[in-house]
Design an enzyme around this catalytic site. Sequence first.
Site, PDB file in Angstrom:
ATOM      1  N   CYS A 147      13.105  13.100  24.318  1.00 17.55           N
ATOM      2  CA  CYS A 147      13.243  11.644  24.245  1.00 17.55           C
ATOM      3  C   CYS A 147      12.176  10.980  25.107  1.00 17.55           C
ATOM      4  CB  CYS A 147      14.625  11.193  24.731  1.00 17.55           C
ATOM      5  SG  CYS A 147      15.988  11.923  23.800  1.00 17.55           S
TER       6      CYS A 147
ATOM      7  N   CYS B  53      16.916  13.940  28.480  1.00 18.14           N
ATOM      8  CA  CYS B  53      16.452  14.630  27.277  1.00 18.14           C
ATOM      9  C   CYS B  53      14.927  14.611  27.252  1.00 18.14           C
ATOM     10  CB  CYS B  53      17.050  13.919  26.058  1.00 18.14           C
ATOM     11  SG  CYS B  53      16.138  14.145  24.513  1.00 18.14           S
TER      12      CYS B  53
END
Lengths: 122, 533
Positions: A45, A42
């Site tokens: 993230c 991600c």
Amino acid sequence: MGWEEKAARGYSEFVQVAQQSRGRPVFALFSGDKDAQGRSWCPDCVTAEPVVRSELNSLPDGAVFIYCQVGDRAYWKDPNNEFRKNLKLTAVPTLLKYGTPQKLVEEECLNRELVHMLFTED
Amino acid sequence: METSVPIVFVQQKQIGDYDKTLKAHKEGKIQKLLETKGHDHVQDSYDYDLIVIGGGSGGLAASKEAAKYGKKVLVLDYVTPTPQGTRWGLGGTCVNVGCIPKKLMHQAALLGQALQDSRKFGWQFEEKAVKHSWETMTEAVQNYIGSLNWGYRVSLREKKVTYENAFGEFVGPHTIKATNNKGKEKFYTAEKFLIATGERPRYLGVPGDKEYCISSDDLFSLPYCPGKTLVVGASYVALECAGFLAGLGLDVTVMVRSILLRGFDQEMANKIGEHMEEHGVKFIKEFVPTKVERIEEGTPGKLKVIAQSTDGREIIEGEYNTVLLAVGRDACTRTIGLDKVGVKINERSGKIPVSDEEQTNVPYIYAIGDVLEGKLELTPVAIQAGRLLARRLYAGATLKCDYVNVPTTVFTPLEYGACGFSEETALEKFGEENIEVYHSYFWPLEWTVPSRDNNKCYAKIICNIQDNERVIGFHVLGPNAGEVTQGFSAAIKCGLTKAQLDNTIGIHPVCAEIFTTLSVTKRSGGNILQSGC
């Protein structure tokens, strides 16, 4: 006393770690799993983690910070995964104060001031 | 930021508080300033461009809008705890103790009714399986409110609006004192101020009222079920609360001094009351409580209410678990130092009269929302007024808030939506011969199968005969009244006439279509009872 960091992988482990910390303020950062090279699938993230870490020193005394890897991309995309169902998470990264409606989602996690606000204000 | 008074300005330049002033004087700076002539004032001499007192619907909307134009804005929001000790977060009345929790609890009650109706539609379950948990509902509602409080904090921070949880009051020109809940005082100055402090529930002024009674400020976060409840008042707050409490299965009595829903169309108000009575809400009319005593402690405990008839002749007593006072709301203008800056208020009501640009009698101080005299006390009105004010102040806009034909809805068990004139006001303003009232009962299709309430839902429009039968009043009593009214309010803003309404083809089968087929006038005395489609 300062603050303490704990790690969790997957939902059951997260719940276990959170229960252990009952009575203390618990903050959790939910991210996609990291690969062998330590990179999450991600991208947001990946960007959020250093921002959140830069503010950890403003955590209240006795707080617990849980870094939780939720699973792989396929697991996360499943609309019925336990994080979505039980914790009502809608996206990763999510940074939240456990047991309260206070949370930051996606690009909000990249805003240092918001992270600071979440960690320090009631 | 200053930490003591007085705060001194010389030639419009802010010197600062006591300590700073003394220092500047010793350094000869004050003398120098006094000697300078002309308009040498420094633009950035204030701490903020705008300080907003009150973080509710109006205050937050105005502050965010002003920040959009690059202004430095401070919002002060503080909730003085209720006599019962209840407090809440950022967002004002609507979010915390008004519209939001009210509508959610109203929905909880409607769902209870839906459960009963569902049997007729084939759903099978045992009667005793159906129970309601006050605690589950309240926790869910408060959780949602908590997320809204948090959302506002994030939103203000993202828009670079400074927020402080502190009680703001004027201490002098352009200067405010902010006191937090630990008693710490800070002083701030600003070029302009916006008062958006709203209102709080009024108490009766009888023995036991503050000690034992609750208000809407307490109801939505009450940690225990209120049980057998006496609601005092006939406002929409009283009727909406009585309505959903009864809908959740509680024993509810409403004590009314005179009429229901003062200021609203009285025909509609009475229909609302009748419906509530038919559905188990008890009404004690023309009585006021004179004393409230506690018989038993507990959560909720037991209270005794002594009441006197308005003609003074009769005294009655009753026992209830909870007494909910909903007898009006008072503007929060008496303790914010308005006298120190000369802002005029209506001494009787506490409300602030403003121009049509929301400016008070003090040019740099504005006010919006429920504190205003003579304006509608509604969230969307405050938001609109706040946004437009910020645009006029900081973006060169000229558009003023339009307070005419504002639609509203009362969320009593039978919902009531309205836009424009009540029948009484229309009669008074235009004269009986100049208005035409079209009306009809209607039966929502969804109520037919469960045999609910025929000839209770009601639609009424008031038309101005002298102006092309312009629709000047719209009234609907029925389910989803708010959803129905919103669309028609836009049409009314465009100058809707009866002919245009008649030319509009209805959607079938829905409640709102009744408005496209209204034909019976009150004047004709024709029958409007329905027998079904």
